[in-house]
Design a protein around this motif. Structure first.
Motif, short mmCIF file in Angstrom:
data_model
loop_
_atom_site.label_atom_id
_atom_site.label_comp_id
_atom_site.label_asym_id
_atom_site.label_seq_id
_atom_site.Cartn_x
_atom_site.Cartn_y
_atom_site.Cartn_z
N SER A 114 13.06 -9.90 -9.17
CA SER A 114 11.79 -9.60 -9.82
C SER A 114 11.91 -8.40 -10.76
N ALA A 115 11.56 -8.62 -12.05
CA ALA A 115 11.57 -7.52 -13.01
C ALA A 115 10.56 -6.45 -12.63
N LEU A 116 9.49 -6.84 -11.90
CA LEU A 116 8.46 -5.88 -11.50
C LEU A 116 8.87 -5.04 -10.30
N SER A 117 10.02 -5.34 -9.72
CA SER A 117 10.55 -4.49 -8.66
C SER A 117 11.76 -3.69 -9.13
N ALA A 118 12.24 -3.99 -10.33
CA ALA A 118 13.46 -3.34 -10.83
C ALA A 118 13.31 -1.83 -10.93
N GLY A 119 12.17 -1.36 -11.39
CA GLY A 119 11.94 0.08 -11.51
C GLY A 119 11.88 0.76 -10.16
N VAL A 120 11.27 0.08 -9.19
CA VAL A 120 11.20 0.64 -7.83
C VAL A 120 12.60 0.73 -7.23
N HIS A 121 13.39 -0.33 -7.42
CA HIS A 121 14.75 -0.33 -6.86
C HIS A 121 15.60 0.78 -7.48
N GLU A 122 15.42 1.03 -8.77
CA GLU A 122 16.14 2.12 -9.42
C GLU A 122 15.70 3.47 -8.84
N LEU A 123 14.41 3.59 -8.55
CA LEU A 123 13.87 4.79 -7.92
C LEU A 123 14.52 5.00 -6.55
N LEU A 124 14.63 3.92 -5.79
CA LEU A 124 15.23 3.99 -4.45
C LEU A 124 16.72 4.36 -4.54
N ARG A 125 17.41 3.79 -5.52
CA ARG A 125 18.82 4.14 -5.71
C ARG A 125 18.98 5.62 -6.07
N GLY A 126 17.96 6.18 -6.70
CA GLY A 126 18.00 7.58 -7.10
C GLY A 126 17.61 8.55 -6.00
N GLY A 127 17.28 8.04 -4.83
CA GLY A 127 17.00 8.92 -3.69
C GLY A 127 15.59 8.88 -3.14
N ALA A 128 14.71 8.05 -3.72
CA ALA A 128 13.36 7.92 -3.15
C ALA A 128 13.45 7.26 -1.78
N GLU A 129 12.44 7.48 -0.97
CA GLU A 129 12.41 6.91 0.39
C GLU A 129 11.88 5.47 0.36
N LEU A 130 12.53 4.60 1.09
CA LEU A 130 12.08 3.21 1.20
C LEU A 130 11.01 3.13 2.29
N VAL A 131 9.85 2.54 1.96
CA VAL A 131 8.77 2.36 2.93
C VAL A 131 8.24 0.94 2.84
N THR A 132 7.78 0.43 3.97
CA THR A 132 7.24 -0.93 3.99
C THR A 132 5.84 -1.02 4.58
N ASP A 133 5.36 0.06 5.18
CA ASP A 133 4.00 0.04 5.72
C ASP A 133 3.45 1.46 5.83
N ALA A 134 2.18 1.57 6.21
CA ALA A 134 1.51 2.86 6.26
C ALA A 134 2.16 3.81 7.26
N ALA A 135 2.62 3.27 8.39
CA ALA A 135 3.23 4.13 9.42
C ALA A 135 4.47 4.84 8.88
N GLU A 136 5.27 4.13 8.07
CA GLU A 136 6.47 4.74 7.51
C GLU A 136 6.11 5.80 6.46
N VAL A 137 5.04 5.59 5.72
CA VAL A 137 4.58 6.59 4.75
C VAL A 137 4.14 7.85 5.49
N ILE A 138 3.33 7.66 6.53
CA ILE A 138 2.79 8.81 7.29
C ILE A 138 3.90 9.58 8.00
N GLU A 139 4.95 8.88 8.44
CA GLU A 139 6.07 9.57 9.07
C GLU A 139 6.66 10.62 8.12
N LEU A 140 6.64 10.32 6.81
CA LEU A 140 7.17 11.26 5.82
C LEU A 140 6.18 12.35 5.47
N VAL A 141 4.95 11.96 5.14
CA VAL A 141 3.99 12.94 4.60
C VAL A 141 3.14 13.60 5.68
N GLY A 142 3.13 13.04 6.88
CA GLY A 142 2.24 13.54 7.93
C GLY A 142 2.80 14.75 8.65
#
Length: 379
Positions: free
Chosen positions: A262-290
């Protein structure tokens, strides 16, 4: 009326959002001196004659008292740095800090920003992107987090709707006057956000959006929140600007993975390759920011019957050939134990339905063969 508030309202008509040169003037000379000079005094340092002329022309048309009156009539207030409702984290923008924010809605912006997450992404998102944005935002809202986005079509709108649908809190940061919803197709949505949450912007009443204002608006979204989640983004998506701004500000930067095709995921994947955190649901987001201890549940595959066996018994089971019977001493060698121990565990496995006796040998049952195959698929 506080003179500094009036001066800051005046400057929102004169300089563009995020103008770092103007921010430096305010820091070095003070708001009132900048206003005095722009209205007719000596030119401020670092500006060309052409640009200074443009600023003076804007200043001649600025009517801060009228802007404030129109804002009050529309239920909009002006929040300034150092005020009780000002979110202190915006000060991290240094000279690019907003001169002030126009706020529409009842809640306290400072309090809401303390526990907020940005959910952003492509305007022309896929069904998958819209679904993930709604699900993430609803999950965050249900856990008491404020969802911040830009009010645009696609992922932004889905994130706002997800939070609203969960009865939660959401903030739309606009690239125009907060009394003029943009895009027009989101007039009803933005009105609902203003009723249930907050609509925020740097531009005075009636001002219109431009491409550059959308880009500059993103720094406010990044600074206001504890972290930014990008749901879908092509390589040149504006939501990546928000994520990079969040990273520069020391906020968490997160991405939701999508199909590799998907071209609409290409930018996200590049972000992840650059060191961003991979998240798939709210619990994983809160584990980082909470706060400490707000951990996402451990992800595990299904528990299989053989997982409940003692380790030594599992070794005996694993030593049985897949398609034929074997003698106890052959199985013992494979399990690295004694024949007597092997026979005792084979009887245990027989009682549990994993093994059956074939004369002097032992063989896996059909159930055990299927269990081993299933286990290897999940492994």
């Amino acid at each position: 009326m506080d003179g500094e508030v009036l001066d800051r309202v005046f400057l929102t008509r004169v300089v563009e959002p995020g103008d770092e040169l103007a921010g430096r003037w305010v820091r070095e000379f003070g708001v009132s001196e900048v206003v005095r000079r722009v209205r007719g005094g000596r030119a401020l340092p670092g500006v060309s004659a052409r640009r200074w002329s443009g600023l003076r022309a804007r200043a001649a048309r600025a009517e801060p008292e009228r802007d404030l009156a129109e804002a009050r009539a529309a239920g909009v207030r002006f929040v300034t740095p150092g005020g009780s409702e000002w979110p202190g984290q915006l000060d991290d923008l240094a000279d690019a800090r907003p001169l002030g924010l126009w706020v529409r809605g009842r809640p306290d912006l400072r309090m809401w920003a303390l526990r907020s997450v940005a959910v952003v992404g492509a305007r022309a998102c896929t069904e998958y992107g819209a679904h993930m944005a709604v699900t993430l935002a609803a999950g965050l809202a249900e856990r008491g987090w404020v969802v911040v986005s830009g009010g645009a079509y696609g992922v932004d709108g889905s994130a706002h709707r997800g939070a609203l649908g969960a009865g939660g809190a959401t903030v739309a940061v606009l690239a125009c006057g907060v009394d003029r919803p943009y895009p027009r197709g989101h007039t009803e949505l933005i009105a609902r956000i203003a009723e249930q949450g907050l609509v925020v912007g740097e531009l005075p009443p009636g001002d219109h959006p431009t491409p550059s204002r959308f880009v500059l608006r993103n720094r406010v979204i990044a600074a206001l929140t504890r972290g930014t989640v990008v749901v879908e983004a092509a390589y040149r998506s504006g939501s990546l600007v928000t994520a990079r701004a969040a990273d520069r500000l020391g906020r968490y930067t997160m991405g939701v993975p999508g199909p590799a095709t998907s071209a609409l995921s290409a930018g996200v994947h590049e972000l992840l390759r650059g060191g961003a955190e991979l998240v798939t649901d709210a619990a994983e987001v809160i584990e980082l920011v909470g706060d400490m201890g707000e951990l996402a549940p451990v992800r595990r595959g299904p528990v299989l019957p053989r997982d409940l066996l003692a380790p030594a018994t599992r070794r005996v089971l694993a030593a049985l050939p897949g398609r034929r019977a074997a003698a106890a001493d052959e199985i013992a060698r494979g399990a690295q134990t004694t024949p007597d121990d092997t026979i005792a565990r084979l009887y245990e496995l027989t009682a549990l339905g994993f093994v059956e006796r074939h004369g002097d040998g032992w063989k896996l049952t059909r159930q055990a063969v299927m269990s081993v195959r299933t286990g290897s698929q999940h492994g």
